[in-house]
Design a protein around this motif. Structure first.
Motif, mmCIF file in Angstrom:
data_model
loop_
_atom_site.group_PDB
_atom_site.id
_atom_site.type_symbol
_atom_site.label_atom_id
_atom_site.label_comp_id
_atom_site.label_asym_id
_atom_site.label_seq_id
_atom_site.Cartn_x
_atom_site.Cartn_y
_atom_site.Cartn_z
ATOM 1 N N VAL A 100 -36.276 87.229 119.106
ATOM 2 C CA VAL A 100 -34.882 86.788 119.221
ATOM 3 C C VAL A 100 -34.724 85.332 118.766
ATOM 4 O O VAL A 100 -33.880 85.001 117.919
ATOM 5 C CB VAL A 100 -34.378 86.963 120.662
ATOM 6 N N LEU A 101 -35.547 84.440 119.330
ATOM 7 C CA LEU A 101 -35.424 83.024 118.984
ATOM 8 C C LEU A 101 -35.896 82.753 117.562
ATOM 9 O O LEU A 101 -35.347 81.895 116.865
ATOM 10 C CB LEU A 101 -36.211 82.171 119.985
ATOM 11 N N SER A 105 -33.583 81.108 114.776
ATOM 12 C CA SER A 105 -34.020 79.884 114.103
ATOM 13 C C SER A 105 -34.086 80.065 112.590
ATOM 14 O O SER A 105 -33.723 79.160 111.826
ATOM 15 C CB SER A 105 -35.396 79.463 114.640
ATOM 16 N N GLY A 106 -34.557 81.223 112.140
ATOM 17 C CA GLY A 106 -34.640 81.460 110.709
ATOM 18 C C GLY A 106 -33.290 81.658 110.056
ATOM 19 O O GLY A 106 -33.096 81.286 108.889
ATOM 20 N N HIS A 107 -32.335 82.206 110.805
ATOM 21 C CA HIS A 107 -31.030 82.537 110.228
ATOM 22 C C HIS A 107 -30.066 81.367 110.255
ATOM 23 O O HIS A 107 -29.202 81.247 109.391
ATOM 24 C CB HIS A 107 -30.432 83.723 110.994
ATOM 25 N N ARG A 112 -32.147 76.160 114.259
ATOM 26 C CA ARG A 112 -33.477 75.685 113.879
ATOM 27 C C ARG A 112 -33.626 74.199 114.171
ATOM 28 O O ARG A 112 -34.660 73.744 114.663
ATOM 29 C CB ARG A 112 -33.727 75.987 112.408
ATOM 30 N N ALA A 113 -32.595 73.412 113.860
ATOM 31 C CA ALA A 113 -32.661 71.976 114.122
ATOM 32 C C ALA A 113 -32.717 71.673 115.615
ATOM 33 O O ALA A 113 -33.338 70.689 116.038
ATOM 34 C CB ALA A 113 -31.457 71.278 113.489
ATOM 35 N N LEU A 114 -32.096 72.535 116.427
ATOM 36 C CA LEU A 114 -32.062 72.302 117.872
ATOM 37 C C LEU A 114 -33.360 72.679 118.573
ATOM 38 O O LEU A 114 -33.861 71.930 119.416
ATOM 39 C CB LEU A 114 -30.894 73.094 118.487
ATOM 40 N N ILE A 115 -33.938 73.842 118.224
ATOM 41 C CA ILE A 115 -35.052 74.350 119.030
ATOM 42 C C ILE A 115 -36.409 74.262 118.347
ATOM 43 O O ILE A 115 -37.436 74.201 119.040
ATOM 44 C CB ILE A 115 -34.791 75.809 119.467
ATOM 45 N N ASP A 116 -36.451 74.261 117.025
ATOM 46 C CA ASP A 116 -37.742 74.354 116.353
ATOM 47 C C ASP A 116 -38.660 73.157 116.639
ATOM 48 O O ASP A 116 -39.855 73.357 116.886
ATOM 49 C CB ASP A 116 -37.547 74.522 114.851
ATOM 50 N N PRO A 117 -38.183 71.909 116.627
ATOM 51 C CA PRO A 117 -39.096 70.802 116.936
ATOM 52 C C PRO A 117 -39.731 70.923 118.326
ATOM 53 O O PRO A 117 -40.922 70.655 118.495
ATOM 54 C CB PRO A 117 -38.198 69.564 116.835
ATOM 55 N N SER A 118 -38.930 71.341 119.322
ATOM 56 C CA SER A 118 -39.466 71.490 120.674
ATOM 57 C C SER A 118 -40.486 72.618 120.749
ATOM 58 O O SER A 118 -41.542 72.491 121.391
ATOM 59 C CB SER A 118 -38.334 71.754 121.671
ATOM 60 N N PRO A 156 -46.806 82.649 118.273
ATOM 61 C CA PRO A 156 -47.051 83.243 116.942
ATOM 62 C C PRO A 156 -45.955 84.200 116.494
ATOM 63 O O PRO A 156 -45.667 84.292 115.298
ATOM 64 C CB PRO A 156 -48.392 83.969 117.114
ATOM 65 N N VAL A 157 -45.332 84.914 117.446
ATOM 66 C CA VAL A 157 -44.253 85.817 117.067
ATOM 67 C C VAL A 157 -43.035 85.017 116.596
ATOM 68 O O VAL A 157 -42.419 85.338 115.570
ATOM 69 C CB VAL A 157 -43.875 86.743 118.237
ATOM 70 N N TYR A 158 -42.694 83.981 117.333
ATOM 71 C CA TYR A 158 -41.573 83.119 116.928
ATOM 72 C C TYR A 158 -41.822 82.541 115.549
ATOM 73 O O TYR A 158 -40.950 82.593 114.658
ATOM 74 C CB TYR A 158 -41.388 81.994 117.949
ATOM 75 N N LEU A 159 -43.004 81.982 115.338
ATOM 76 C CA LEU A 159 -43.313 81.352 114.063
ATOM 77 C C LEU A 159 -43.320 82.373 112.923
ATOM 78 O O LEU A 159 -42.813 82.104 111.824
ATOM 79 C CB LEU A 159 -44.669 80.651 114.149
ATOM 80 N N GLY A 160 -43.875 83.561 113.182
ATOM 81 C CA GLY A 160 -43.931 84.589 112.146
ATOM 82 C C GLY A 160 -42.562 85.094 111.749
ATOM 83 O O GLY A 160 -42.278 85.272 110.549
ATOM 84 N N VAL A 161 -41.689 85.321 112.734
ATOM 85 C CA VAL A 161 -40.346 85.845 112.436
ATOM 86 C C VAL A 161 -39.505 84.801 111.716
ATOM 87 O O VAL A 161 -38.857 85.097 110.696
ATOM 88 C CB VAL A 161 -39.652 86.309 113.730
#
Length: 278
Positions: A100-101, A105-107, A112-118, A156-161
Protein backbone atom coordinates in the motif's frame (compact mmCIF):
# COMPACT_ATOMS: atom_id res chain seq x y z
CA UNK A 1 -8.59 -2.79 -30.32
CA UNK A 2 -7.52 -3.30 -26.73
CA UNK A 3 -4.45 -4.30 -24.80
CA UNK A 4 -4.26 -7.64 -23.07
CA UNK A 5 -1.96 -8.98 -20.35
CA UNK A 6 -1.98 -12.47 -21.92
CA UNK A 7 0.97 -11.88 -24.20
CA UNK A 8 1.95 -14.78 -26.46
CA UNK A 9 5.25 -16.47 -25.81
CA UNK A 10 7.89 -17.23 -28.41
CA UNK A 11 6.76 -20.86 -28.40
CA UNK A 12 3.20 -19.79 -29.12
CA UNK A 13 4.30 -17.44 -31.91
CA UNK A 14 6.27 -20.25 -33.52
CA UNK A 15 3.25 -22.53 -33.34
CA UNK A 16 5.09 -25.04 -31.20
CA UNK A 17 3.64 -26.54 -28.04
CA UNK A 18 5.42 -25.88 -24.78
CA UNK A 19 7.37 -28.88 -23.51
CA UNK A 20 6.27 -30.43 -20.25
CA UNK A 21 8.07 -28.86 -17.31
CA UNK A 22 7.87 -31.86 -14.96
CA UNK A 23 11.13 -33.57 -16.01
CA UNK A 24 12.97 -30.24 -15.93
CA UNK A 25 11.66 -29.47 -12.45
CA UNK A 26 12.74 -32.85 -11.14
CA UNK A 27 16.15 -32.37 -12.73
CA UNK A 28 16.47 -28.96 -11.09
CA UNK A 29 15.40 -30.40 -7.73
CA UNK A 30 17.96 -33.19 -7.99
CA UNK A 31 20.76 -30.79 -8.88
CA UNK A 32 19.69 -28.48 -6.06
CA UNK A 33 20.07 -31.11 -3.33
CA UNK A 34 23.25 -32.58 -4.82
CA UNK A 35 25.66 -30.08 -3.24
CA UNK A 36 24.27 -30.19 0.33
CA UNK A 37 24.05 -33.99 0.11
CA UNK A 38 27.70 -34.24 -0.92
CA UNK A 39 28.77 -31.87 1.86
CA UNK A 40 26.78 -33.86 4.45
CA UNK A 41 28.20 -37.15 3.21
CA UNK A 42 31.74 -35.79 3.22
CA UNK A 43 31.42 -34.50 6.78
CA UNK A 44 29.91 -37.77 7.98
CA UNK A 45 32.79 -39.74 6.45
CA UNK A 46 35.37 -37.32 7.88
CA UNK A 47 34.00 -37.74 11.42
CA UNK A 48 33.70 -41.52 11.14
CA UNK A 49 37.27 -41.79 9.79
CA UNK A 50 38.58 -39.73 12.71
CA UNK A 51 39.74 -36.83 10.54
CA UNK A 52 37.43 -34.44 12.43
CA UNK A 53 36.14 -34.48 15.99
CA UNK A 54 32.54 -33.57 15.26
CA UNK A 55 31.87 -32.18 18.72
CA UNK A 56 31.04 -28.58 17.85
CA UNK A 57 29.74 -29.43 14.37
CA UNK A 58 27.99 -32.81 14.71
CA UNK A 59 27.83 -35.23 11.77
CA UNK A 60 24.52 -35.65 9.92
CA UNK A 61 23.78 -38.94 11.71
CA UNK A 62 23.67 -37.19 15.11
CA UNK A 63 21.58 -34.36 13.71
CA UNK A 64 19.09 -36.85 12.27
CA UNK A 65 18.93 -38.63 15.64
CA UNK A 66 18.15 -35.31 17.33
CA UNK A 67 15.46 -34.48 14.77
CA UNK A 68 13.92 -37.92 15.16
CA UNK A 69 13.83 -37.61 18.96
CA UNK A 70 12.21 -34.15 18.76
CA UNK A 71 9.69 -35.35 16.17
CA UNK A 72 8.85 -38.55 18.08
CA UNK A 73 8.13 -36.59 21.25
CA UNK A 74 5.90 -34.19 19.33
CA UNK A 75 7.97 -31.23 20.50
CA UNK A 76 9.32 -30.44 17.04
CA UNK A 77 5.90 -29.98 15.43
CA UNK A 78 4.85 -27.51 18.11
CA UNK A 79 7.97 -25.43 17.52
CA UNK A 80 7.51 -25.51 13.74
CA UNK A 81 3.82 -24.65 13.98
CA UNK A 82 4.22 -21.59 16.21
CA UNK A 83 7.12 -20.27 14.12
CA UNK A 84 5.14 -20.72 10.90
CA UNK A 85 2.20 -18.87 12.44
CA UNK A 86 4.40 -15.97 13.55
CA UNK A 87 6.15 -15.66 10.19
CA UNK A 88 2.89 -16.04 8.25
CA UNK A 89 1.06 -13.40 10.28
CA UNK A 90 3.98 -10.98 10.19
CA UNK A 91 4.41 -11.56 6.46
CA UNK A 92 0.76 -10.76 5.70
CA UNK A 93 0.80 -7.58 7.80
CA UNK A 94 4.20 -6.37 6.61
CA UNK A 95 3.63 -7.12 2.93
CA UNK A 96 0.17 -5.51 2.92
CA UNK A 97 1.56 -2.32 4.47
CA UNK A 98 4.56 -2.41 2.12
CA UNK A 99 2.40 -2.79 -0.98
CA UNK A 100 0.00 0.00 0.00
CA UNK A 101 2.64 2.54 1.04
CA UNK A 102 5.02 1.51 -1.74
CA UNK A 103 2.30 1.98 -4.35
CA UNK A 104 1.37 5.36 -2.89
CA UNK A 105 5.01 6.46 -2.79
CA UNK A 106 5.69 5.32 -6.34
CA UNK A 107 2.53 6.87 -7.76
CA UNK A 108 2.56 10.24 -5.97
CA UNK A 109 5.52 12.60 -5.77
CA UNK A 110 3.94 14.31 -2.76
CA UNK A 111 3.56 11.06 -0.80
CA UNK A 112 7.08 10.02 -1.79
CA UNK A 113 8.52 13.32 -0.55
CA UNK A 114 6.64 12.96 2.74
CA UNK A 115 7.32 9.35 3.71
CA UNK A 116 10.22 7.98 1.68
CA UNK A 117 13.08 9.73 3.57
CA UNK A 118 11.73 8.48 6.91
CA UNK A 119 11.20 4.94 5.62
CA UNK A 120 14.72 4.81 4.16
CA UNK A 121 16.17 6.01 7.48
CA UNK A 122 14.21 3.42 9.47
CA UNK A 123 15.28 0.71 7.02
CA UNK A 124 18.89 1.15 8.14
CA UNK A 125 18.09 0.25 11.77
CA UNK A 126 19.33 -3.27 12.70
CA UNK A 127 16.65 -5.80 13.59
CA UNK A 128 17.89 -6.32 17.16
CA UNK A 129 17.61 -2.58 17.82
CA UNK A 130 13.82 -2.90 17.65
CA UNK A 131 13.68 -5.66 20.27
CA UNK A 132 13.91 -3.57 23.49
CA UNK A 133 11.49 -0.99 22.10
CA UNK A 134 8.85 -3.58 21.18
CA UNK A 135 9.26 -5.31 24.54
CA UNK A 136 8.68 -1.96 26.25
CA UNK A 137 5.65 -1.18 24.08
CA UNK A 138 4.02 -4.59 23.63
CA UNK A 139 5.57 -6.81 26.30
CA UNK A 140 7.05 -10.23 25.60
CA UNK A 141 3.84 -11.63 24.13
CA UNK A 142 2.97 -12.55 20.55
CA UNK A 143 2.22 -8.97 19.51
CA UNK A 144 5.85 -7.86 19.89
CA UNK A 145 7.16 -10.87 17.96
CA UNK A 146 4.74 -10.42 15.07
CA UNK A 147 5.42 -6.67 14.97
CA UNK A 148 9.16 -7.30 14.65
CA UNK A 149 8.64 -9.78 11.81
CA UNK A 150 6.24 -7.40 10.06
CA UNK A 151 8.87 -4.65 10.26
CA UNK A 152 11.40 -6.95 8.60
CA UNK A 153 8.98 -7.82 5.78
CA UNK A 154 7.74 -4.28 5.26
CA UNK A 155 10.92 -2.57 4.09
CA UNK A 156 11.91 -4.78 1.10
CA UNK A 157 8.29 -4.96 -0.07
CA UNK A 158 7.88 -1.19 0.17
CA UNK A 159 11.14 -0.58 -1.65
CA UNK A 160 10.38 -3.18 -4.34
CA UNK A 161 6.88 -1.88 -5.09
CA UNK A 162 7.82 1.80 -5.16
CA UNK A 163 10.91 1.14 -7.29
CA UNK A 164 8.90 -1.04 -9.68
CA UNK A 165 6.37 1.75 -10.26
CA UNK A 166 9.07 4.37 -10.75
CA UNK A 167 10.90 2.14 -13.24
CA UNK A 168 7.89 1.68 -15.58
CA UNK A 169 8.82 2.75 -19.09
CA UNK A 170 6.95 5.94 -19.96
CA UNK A 171 6.38 4.61 -23.49
CA UNK A 172 4.32 1.72 -22.08
CA UNK A 173 1.97 4.18 -20.38
CA UNK A 174 1.76 6.29 -23.54
CA UNK A 175 0.80 3.22 -25.58
CA UNK A 176 -1.98 2.50 -23.11
CA UNK A 177 -3.27 6.04 -23.43
CA UNK A 178 -3.16 5.78 -27.22
CA UNK A 179 -5.65 2.92 -26.86
CA UNK A 180 -7.78 5.20 -24.66
CA UNK A 181 -7.06 3.41 -21.41
CA UNK A 182 -7.61 5.65 -18.40
CA UNK A 183 -7.83 5.40 -14.65
CA UNK A 184 -8.36 1.96 -13.18
CA UNK A 185 -8.35 0.31 -16.63
CA UNK A 186 -4.87 1.69 -17.32
CA UNK A 187 -3.64 0.52 -13.91
CA UNK A 188 -5.15 -2.97 -14.28
CA UNK A 189 -4.11 -3.69 -17.86
CA UNK A 190 -0.80 -1.82 -18.16
CA UNK A 191 0.74 -0.74 -14.87
CA UNK A 192 0.01 -3.84 -12.77
CA UNK A 193 1.43 -6.33 -15.32
CA UNK A 194 4.49 -4.10 -15.70
CA UNK A 195 5.34 -4.15 -11.99
CA UNK A 196 4.23 -7.69 -11.08
CA UNK A 197 7.62 -9.40 -11.62
CA UNK A 198 9.35 -6.91 -9.31
CA UNK A 199 6.53 -7.14 -6.77
CA UNK A 200 6.87 -10.92 -6.64
CA UNK A 201 10.62 -10.56 -6.15
CA UNK A 202 9.99 -8.04 -3.35
CA UNK A 203 7.58 -10.45 -1.66
CA UNK A 204 10.15 -13.25 -1.81
CA UNK A 205 12.80 -10.95 -0.36
CA UNK A 206 10.42 -9.84 2.38
CA UNK A 207 9.58 -13.43 3.24
CA UNK A 208 13.29 -14.24 3.51
CA UNK A 209 13.81 -11.34 5.90
CA UNK A 210 10.75 -12.48 7.83
CA UNK A 211 12.49 -15.79 8.51
CA UNK A 212 15.59 -13.89 9.63
CA UNK A 213 13.64 -11.58 11.92
CA UNK A 214 11.73 -14.44 13.55
CA UNK A 215 14.93 -15.57 15.28
CA UNK A 216 15.32 -12.14 16.87
CA UNK A 217 11.60 -12.18 17.68
CA UNK A 218 11.76 -15.56 19.39
CA UNK A 219 14.65 -14.46 21.57
CA UNK A 220 12.16 -12.10 23.26
CA UNK A 221 11.11 -14.44 26.06
CA UNK A 222 9.69 -17.17 23.82
CA UNK A 223 9.13 -20.64 25.21
CA UNK A 224 8.29 -22.15 21.83
CA UNK A 225 9.54 -21.85 18.29
CA UNK A 226 12.57 -22.76 16.24
CA UNK A 227 14.38 -19.67 17.55
CA UNK A 228 13.78 -20.96 21.07
CA UNK A 229 15.39 -24.26 20.04
CA UNK A 230 18.47 -22.32 18.96
CA UNK A 231 18.72 -20.45 22.26
CA UNK A 232 17.99 -23.58 24.30
CA UNK A 233 20.67 -25.51 22.44
CA UNK A 234 23.20 -22.73 23.02
CA UNK A 235 22.44 -22.47 26.72
CA UNK A 236 22.54 -26.24 27.29
CA UNK A 237 25.54 -26.85 25.04
CA UNK A 238 23.69 -28.93 22.41
CA UNK A 239 25.30 -28.21 19.04
CA UNK A 240 23.28 -30.98 17.40
CA UNK A 241 20.05 -29.22 18.40
CA UNK A 242 21.36 -25.88 17.13
CA UNK A 243 22.34 -27.31 13.73
CA UNK A 244 19.06 -29.23 13.53
CA UNK A 245 17.09 -26.01 14.10
CA UNK A 246 19.18 -24.20 11.46
CA UNK A 247 18.49 -26.98 8.93
CA UNK A 248 14.76 -26.81 9.65
CA UNK A 249 14.86 -23.05 9.12
CA UNK A 250 16.56 -23.60 5.76
CA UNK A 251 14.14 -26.31 4.61
CA UNK A 252 10.94 -24.52 5.66
CA UNK A 253 12.22 -21.21 4.33
CA UNK A 254 12.87 -22.81 0.95
CA UNK A 255 9.43 -24.47 0.94
CA UNK A 256 7.61 -21.22 1.72
CA UNK A 257 9.62 -19.37 -0.93
CA UNK A 258 8.66 -22.06 -3.45
CA UNK A 259 5.01 -21.67 -2.45
CA UNK A 260 5.17 -17.94 -3.20
CA UNK A 261 6.65 -18.73 -6.63
CA UNK A 262 3.96 -21.33 -7.35
CA UNK A 263 1.08 -19.13 -6.19
CA UNK A 264 2.25 -16.14 -8.23
CA UNK A 265 3.21 -18.12 -11.35
CA UNK A 266 -0.28 -17.75 -12.96
CA UNK A 267 0.09 -13.95 -12.71
CA UNK A 268 3.34 -14.08 -14.68
CA UNK A 269 2.44 -16.74 -17.26
CA UNK A 270 2.64 -14.15 -20.06
CA UNK A 271 6.40 -13.79 -19.54
CA UNK A 272 8.83 -15.51 -21.87
CA UNK A 273 12.11 -14.75 -20.16
CA UNK A 274 15.61 -16.02 -20.77
CA UNK A 275 16.30 -18.86 -18.30
CA UNK A 276 20.01 -19.36 -18.94
CA UNK A 277 21.88 -22.03 -20.81
CA UNK A 278 21.63 -25.61 -19.55
Amino acid sequence: MSLSTDFPSSADLAGKPRPSGVPARWKTFGLGILLPALIALGWELAVRAGWAEGRLLPPPSRILDTLWALAASGELWGHIGITLWRVGTGFVIGSAAGIVLGAASGHSQLVRALIDPSVQALRAIPSLAWVPLFILWLGIFEESKIALIAIGVFFPVYLGVSSAILSIDRKVVEVGRIFRLRGWTLIRRVLVPAILPNVVLALRTGLGLGWMFVVAAEIMGASQGLGYLLVDGQQLGKPDQIVAAIIIFAVIGKITDALVVILTAPLLRWQDNFTGRS
